[in-house]
Scaffold this active site. Structure first.
Site, short mmCIF file in Angstrom:
data_model
loop_
_atom_site.label_atom_id
_atom_site.label_comp_id
_atom_site.label_asym_id
_atom_site.label_seq_id
_atom_site.Cartn_x
_atom_site.Cartn_y
_atom_site.Cartn_z
N ASP A 1 42.06 51.26 34.43
CA ASP A 1 42.74 50.57 33.33
C ASP A 1 41.67 50.31 32.27
O ASP A 1 41.31 49.18 31.99
CB ASP A 1 43.34 49.26 33.84
N THR B 1 53.78 35.41 35.57
CA THR B 1 54.53 34.37 34.87
C THR B 1 56.04 34.58 35.02
O THR B 1 56.79 33.65 35.35
CB THR B 1 54.14 34.34 33.37
N GLY C 1 44.16 37.61 36.33
CA GLY C 1 43.10 37.73 37.31
C GLY C 1 42.77 36.43 38.01
O GLY C 1 41.98 36.41 38.93
N SER D 1 48.90 40.84 41.57
CA SER D 1 48.70 39.43 41.94
C SER D 1 49.84 38.93 42.82
O SER D 1 50.78 39.65 43.12
CB SER D 1 48.59 38.58 40.68
#
Lengths: 519, 519
Positions: free
Chosen positions: A255, A203, A168, A199
């Protein structure tokens, strides 16, 4: 009933087959009923649609169903009525407030995995299994059942550490740094990350720019033995049912916490994690906006860990602006590697990475973890470990941050007035970076020239947008103009010192560690 | 975007339109997005499906959407992107445990009413709004919002009584008897019943065999003034959103208590009910199987009533076998009218009807309600009132029970052994009656010659199946053979005396009544 397969190119939100009315009558089925479709290899149950425009003896399927059952046009396949699975009764009982048994939860998870439940039923389950209508023992059962839908790995060592960020906050490029610091001490940390969902860069998106993120289980076990840590991408080997649940709930934008916790923890259970640190980014625009929510979540996670036999600590981190200065795959990879090369960098990155790594070191028995982590980073040991891991993930062991070159279409956004940066709007930064093409265009993204509290003169560059082509650059600029990504005003900004980690919520069972260390 | 309308005959579980891929790109929409489709009169938002097989400039719709927007093939209509309604955010918040405000609940109900929410979203709402994740104030808001989607009637009198049975027990033909007894005392009771959903015969199904059940609001107001009571069928004038919610949740087989209570009460609010008696049938095979559940439900209903300003009492009744001896529209009508004609009949019918009517009389200030109700029935006053109501509902004021003739295809089912009837399985009785054609074939059904505790000889007729044609009679016989509708064994059966109503759960505010009576 044996029917001739045919396809339609209509894309549906649910797996669907279309049958002739008379065939339906003969089978005693109607719209909304389920059928089992059996072709070459696979078998799924799907929603039925009766239709006079389909010839008798034929079955028309969406491409999704065709592919899943492995059917070809013109092939004769089998379609049979499928009664409502028993697990639907359990979902109904849950809606009516019942506490489900491990067996009931297991049968729901199995039926989701086998495609026996429709998206509506999955949504009903996830919606009813909410914070007020589920208890942690049910979440623990759900976690185990989800883990058991995939491979369960024994790395052959204990303890097994892991690190998870709830996400987030944009620019959160600390994972390879944390893993490298921790693994430098010989602590096992098989970190599996993910790609961006909503997003601008997950990663795995930036790690993918300098080494492989996909790794099969055998390589993973070998890598952990050789270099202690990895930063790979979670794949369908581990708790694959999680993706099916997400696929059903995503269009609704839901979610809920219990299933979210089970989804996170199921992958940790699958990989044999014994100790986990969870980063809870807190701030306006991130998933968790206040300390009370963060602490409640941390407490639930910690208690869930106790039920699962995993020591979980949580660290609430500041998320009111991006971490570091770069957003987007190549840009984030550059900044991450530069910090490892220099042993230093933007304080938000260095402080957060060393803070998180420090907590893990303390969970593993170290006294002053952050000091130790900082030393490991400064000394270059973390960088050497990083390159070892990069090599084992098929990357270039001589990798330099300068090797990574962002998109060459660039546009600067300037300050309109003199003053101090008051505020950086994370959602706007993400939207602009995505407008520029991130994460699919790895060179796209944003470089922040200034952060909250910085003094800027009118005309100074506030941030720079990178893209891989002019059209997307224009789109990103357009997006930046229609939003307010950064605000500058006269007032000085009071930046609290004390680092990026504002609260540490330790595990109940830190002391057990000694036993593990002595095993 | 202006597009040419065309239809597909594919039946879908959700309203759907199919667009050309290029048109979708131009509008910036993809699969799962919503669009507003505007034609002659109406406007709905629907789920999008992008498809290359539809020509650019065209929109293909299901017959349901065609009809709802009033579009013709070849007509040019307008299709625009529709953002996700605000109410979806409220549903998500509810899933995450938030207590919703009246405004939020109102916007969810309005969006369901206007067709702005998909079935998935309605299911998510209903599933999350469950016993553990909603409080009674939210249920009260939901009730009011649902009532306000339709007509709100002021009958111009107070108090307004009503009677509601939760259902689940076959042969429950007491409504016209209760209404006739109560209305004999000049007490206003505008009873609106419903047709069978999953049962063999709803109240409106058997009332429909001897008078009109549809009644517009003006006639209803007039009827109540003239004869105090009616036994009509609820229609789309009152809380129509309830049917939309049921349409979405029925395929899932769910009907969670909070939304179920709101759905029941919204119709009572719409008709201006001030005093309500709820019959909670309890027994194996009925909706509520034990006293603890029944009492919990009664308490919730009573407290909800307090929030809504309605005095609610509950009466838990025995539902371990059918009420009376007849099941099926004409058969139930006959038995019901016969009881009114004779002032007596099968004790389960007479006792339950007089018991319920008695409680209502006591709610209205009477001392010994059941005694009074029994007198009204025995004296013929209830029968005279019944015929007045039949007349006002366009039935024959000279109606006799013998006028109603069941199906002439008849088959007896005999006892295989001598002994006592131990058990009658309600679900089997319903299934056999439905197999015989009930409720659509009004002459179809079952007559029970014996009930629990009766001594029977081997070869005695246990029950008789009625149908309107041989095929359905055979089907019902087949169904009877494959089930165990009635069991006979040697042991005598201990029948507890004390009547059909095993527990009365009075309203909190009985005393307020005096005020109403003096208004």
């Amino acid at each position: 009933m044996k029917l001739i397969a045919g396809h339609t190119d209509i894309t549906m939100s649910e797996p669907i087959v279309i049958l002739n009315k008379d065939d339906c009558l003969e089978m005693g089925i109607g719209p909304m009923d389920r059928v089992r479709v059996t072709a070459q290899e696979t078998m799924v149950s799907t929603i039925i649609v009766a239709d006079a425009s389909v010839m008798k003896g034929h079955v028309i399927m969406s491409p999704y169903v065709m592919q899943r059952v492995g059917a070809e046009d013109g092939e004769i396949i089998d379609v049979e009525y499928s009664p409502m699975p028993e697990s639907v009764r359990s979902i109904r009982a849950k809606i009516n407030g019942k506490i489900l048994s491990h067996e009931e939860i297991d049968s729901i998870v199995k039926d989701i995995m086998d495609g026996n439940l429709s998206d509506k039923e999955i949504i009903a389950f996830v919606s009813s299994f909410n914070v007020n209508n589920s208890d942690l023992s049910e979440v623990a059962y759900l976690t185990r059942s989800m883990a058991e839908t995939g491979r369960m790995v024994d790395l052959g060592v204990r303890p097994v550490f892991d690190f998870h960020s709830l996400g987030g906050v944009p620019g959160n490029k600390i994972t390879p740094i944390v893993v490298s610091i921790v693994a430098s001490e010989g602590i096992v940390i098989p970190k599996m990350s993910s790609r961006a969902v909503s997003s601008a860069c997950g990663t795995s998106d930036y790690v993918d720019t300098f080494c492989d993120v996909e790794m099969d289980t055998e390589s993973l076990i070998k890598a952990v033995k050789e270099v202690s840590g990895v930063f790979t991408c979670g794949n369908m080997d581990y708790a694959p049912v999680g993706r099916k649940i997400i696929r059903a709930e995503r269009p609704m934008g839901i979610d809920p916490r219990p299933t979210m916790m089970a989804s996170i923890m199921s992958k940790k259970v699958a990989i044999g994690t014994t100790h986990l640190l969870v980063d809870i980014p807190m701030g306006a625009g991130s998933k968790i906006s206040d300390m009370r929510t963060a602490e409640g979540f941390a407490k639930d996670l910690r208690d869930l860990g106790t039920l699962l036999g995993i020591h979980i600590e949580c660290a609430v981190s500041i998320a009111d602006q991006p971490i570091g200065r770069m957003i987007g795959p190549i840009l984030e990879a550059r900044e991450c590697i530069k910090v490892l090369e220099d042993g230093d960098g933007d304080p938000t990155v260095v402080d957060k990475a060393c803070g998180m790594a420090g907590i893990i070191l303390e969970m593993a028995g170290e006294k002053d973890g952050m000091k130790k982590a900082t030393e490991i980073l400064r000394s270059g040991r973390a960088h050497r470990k990083f390159l070892e891991i990069v090599k084992i993930q098929n990357g270039d062991p001589g990798l330099r941050s300068d090797d990574l070159v962002p998109g060459r279409f660039v546009k600067d956004v300037h300050a309109k007035r003199t003053g101090f940066v008051q505020y950086i709007d994370n959602p706007s930064i993400v939207a602009i970076a995505k407008g520029a093409g991130a994460p699919a265009d790895t060179g796209a993204g944003i470089e922040l020239l200034h952060k909250i509290g910085d003094h800027v003169e009118a005309g100074d560059v506030l941030f720079r947008i990178y893209a891989e082509n002019q059209a997307k650059l224009d789109r990103a600029v357009q997006s930046a103009r229609s939003r307010r990504p950064m605000s500058v005003a006269a007032a000085e900004v009071d930046i609290p010192d004390g680092g990026m980690i504002v609260k540490r919520i330790p595990s109940k069972a830190m002391l057990d560690l000694i036993r593990f260390r002595n095993d």
